[in-house]
Write an enzyme that holds these catalytic residues in place. Structure first.
Site, short mmCIF file in Angstrom:
data_model
loop_
_atom_site.label_atom_id
_atom_site.label_comp_id
_atom_site.label_asym_id
_atom_site.label_seq_id
_atom_site.Cartn_x
_atom_site.Cartn_y
_atom_site.Cartn_z
N LYS A 110 24.34 -3.84 4.39
CA LYS A 110 24.62 -4.90 3.31
C LYS A 110 24.04 -6.20 3.68
O LYS A 110 23.68 -6.86 2.58
CB LYS A 110 26.38 -5.19 3.16
CG LYS A 110 26.95 -4.12 2.70
CD LYS A 110 28.43 -4.49 2.13
CE LYS A 110 28.99 -3.20 1.32
NZ LYS A 110 30.59 -3.47 1.01
N LYS A 193 23.76 7.05 -1.45
CA LYS A 193 25.22 7.31 -1.74
C LYS A 193 25.39 6.75 -3.25
O LYS A 193 24.77 5.63 -3.70
CB LYS A 193 25.75 6.47 -0.76
CG LYS A 193 27.32 6.44 -0.73
CD LYS A 193 28.16 5.65 0.38
CE LYS A 193 27.82 4.19 -0.13
NZ LYS A 193 28.95 3.22 0.59
N LYS A 196 28.33 1.00 -6.54
CA LYS A 196 28.47 0.26 -7.63
C LYS A 196 27.37 -0.48 -7.30
O LYS A 196 27.12 -1.34 -8.43
CB LYS A 196 29.77 -0.55 -7.68
CG LYS A 196 30.71 -0.26 -6.52
CD LYS A 196 32.06 -1.00 -6.91
CE LYS A 196 33.09 -0.54 -5.78
NZ LYS A 196 34.67 -0.48 -5.84
P1 TYM Z 1 35.04 0.51 -1.35
O1 TYM Z 1 35.78 -0.21 -2.47
O2 TYM Z 1 33.50 0.40 -1.21
O3 TYM Z 1 35.21 2.05 -1.75
C1 TYM Z 1 36.62 2.87 -2.02
C2 TYM Z 1 36.65 4.33 -1.57
O4 TYM Z 1 35.68 4.93 -2.22
C3 TYM Z 1 34.92 5.84 -1.26
N1 TYM Z 1 33.57 5.95 -1.67
C4 TYM Z 1 33.10 6.96 -1.77
N2 TYM Z 1 33.47 8.31 -1.33
C5 TYM Z 1 32.44 9.39 -1.55
N3 TYM Z 1 31.06 9.17 -2.08
C6 TYM Z 1 30.80 7.75 -2.38
N4 TYM Z 1 29.63 7.81 -2.98
C7 TYM Z 1 31.52 6.94 -2.22
N5 TYM Z 1 31.56 5.45 -2.62
C8 TYM Z 1 32.90 4.82 -2.24
C9 TYM Z 1 34.84 4.63 -0.04
O5 TYM Z 1 34.84 5.61 1.16
C10 TYM Z 1 36.49 4.13 0.20
O6 TYM Z 1 37.31 5.19 0.47
N6 TYM Z 1 36.17 -1.59 2.94
C11 TYM Z 1 36.72 -0.46 1.99
C12 TYM Z 1 37.99 -1.02 1.18
C13 TYM Z 1 39.04 -1.39 2.21
C14 TYM Z 1 39.89 -0.07 3.05
C15 TYM Z 1 40.67 -0.99 3.80
C16 TYM Z 1 39.60 1.15 2.91
C17 TYM Z 1 39.36 -2.56 2.63
N7 TYM Z 1 40.29 -2.20 3.52
C18 TYM Z 1 41.49 -0.21 4.53
C19 TYM Z 1 40.69 1.73 3.71
C20 TYM Z 1 41.32 1.02 4.71
C21 TYM Z 1 35.59 -0.64 0.73
O7 TYM Z 1 34.79 -1.46 0.57
O8 TYM Z 1 35.46 0.56 -0.08
#
Ligand code: TYM
Length: 330
Positions: A110, A193, A196
């Site tokens: 990032k 991957k 968004k």
């Molecule tokens: P975020 O918002 O990027 O994504 C949310 C969830 O979607 C999953 N994900 C994917 N899984 C498979 N293939 C993909 N291409 C893909 N893109 C996204 C992510 O693995 C995630 O499970 N830091 C985290 C949010 C967060 C969080 C937490 C998660 C904040 N605190 C505590 C778990 C526990 C994030 O940015 O996810």
């Protein structure tokens, strides 16, 4: 079993989020006590327009509800409404080591070449993420594979706190990562991957896409000229083809091998329309429910307010115990 997970409220839910995480969140509701939150404190680690952020929190809440998160069974909230998250994160900032955070691949991705210009929050965000989960003594964290390293860090932070302060306060959570949909890839590049932040909307399926958009994205998805093989092993080296088969399997709740059994020997001219059909059928009811939730922002706000109240009560004993363990007085 207690399950905690979060998602950043930035833009739309896409198929990677849905298959990698949200679909299993919905299923976990039958098996465990669940807390799910919109990680708005994470979203501001990069600049967000304030009005857009507020709108995105509602929009993402509506999307989660439309996917099947049931606020009667699960606690759904925005983590900015529960100050215990940043409070515990501060204590954890003093436990986590800079060397540990330096290894986080997501920060490297990032911040890119502009590491010096990244916010301190972006660097420290995995520590807040640890607080997000450890605050609730979660046993399991359902996430996509890209979050695995962050869940391992949570365990390191919890273990170091317990050891430093000679307590058995924090439960060390396990990541729950599905096999089929752990990492959904871009429709344009099987090595990137689905995300968004990809500038091309053709790279992802959004949960709000209509049937025409879905069909067009699948039709234009990058593939190769070979027919589909009989086994998954034969898809090694064909990342785009493999991704589409995995997406189909995850959507139709089959083993990838079962999907191949139906399409082996056929080309993408046959496979893509079938994939588009399953996608459209999956999205249709979600979109219909989404429209209903969007139309009632008052109800969304009250669901989030009730969730935040429950989460605050759940979080308080662990936060208090963490203060006591460190010798801090309130
Ligand atoms: P975020 O918002 O990027 O994504 C949310 C969830 O979607 C999953 N994900 C994917 N899984 C498979 N293939 C993909 N291409 C893909 N893109 C996204 C992510 O693995 C995630 O499970 N830091 C985290 C949010 C967060 C969080 C937490 C998660 C904040 N605190 C505590 C778990 C526990 C994030 O940015 O996810």
């Amino acid at each position: 079993m207690r399950v905690v997970s979060g998602i950043q409220p930035t833009g739309n839910l896409h198929l990677g989020n849905y298959l990698g995480a949200i679909k299993r969140w919905v299923q976990m509701q039958d098996e465990a006590e669940c807390l799910f939150f919109l990680a708005d404190l994470h979203a501001i680690t990069v600049f967000n327009d304030p009005a857009e952020l507020a709108a995105n929190v509602r929009e993402m809440a509506a999307a989660l509800l439309a996917c099947g998160i049931d606020p009667e069974r699960s606690t759904l909230f925005a983590h900015s409404a529960v100050p215990a998250h940043p409070e515990l994160a501060w204590i954890f900032n003093c436990v986590a080591r800079i060397g540990w955070l330096n290894r986080m691949t997501q920060f490297k991705e990032k911040s890119g070449k502009n590491r010096e210009g990244a916010s301190v929050g972006l660097f420290a965000y995995p520590v807040l993420q640890a607080a997000d989960v450890l605050l609730y003594q979660a046993s399991h964290v359902p996430v996509g594979e890209d979050q695995k390293q962050h869940v391992e860090l949570m365990r390191d932070i919890g273990a170091k706190f317990n050891a430093d302060y000679q307590v058995e306060l924090f439960t060390l959570p396990e990541p729950l990562i599905g096999q089929t949909a752990a990492r959904i890839m871009s429709l344009r590049d099987g090595n990137a991957k689905m995300s968004k932040s990809d500038p091309s909307d053709m790279s992802r399926v959004n949960l709000t896409d209509d049937a025409d958009a879905v069909s067009q994205k699948v039709r234009k998805a990058k593939t190769d000229a070979e027919p589909l093989p009989e086994s998954m092993d034969a898809l090694e080296g064909r990342p785009e083809a493999k991704n589409l088969v995995l997406i189909h399997a995850a959507l139709s709740d089959e083993e990838p091998q079962q999907v191949l059994a139906r399409f082996a020997g056929q080309g993408f001219g046959a496979f893509k329309p079938a994939l588009a059909d399953v996608l459209v059928e999956t999205l249709r009811p979600i979109k219909a429910r989404l429209d209903g939730f969007r139309a009632d922002p008052g109800e969304l706000d009250s669901i989030l307010a009730r969730g935040a109240e429950k989460a605050r009560a759940r979080a308080q004993p662990t936060l208090d115990a963490a203060y006591r363990a460190t010798g801090l007085r309130r």
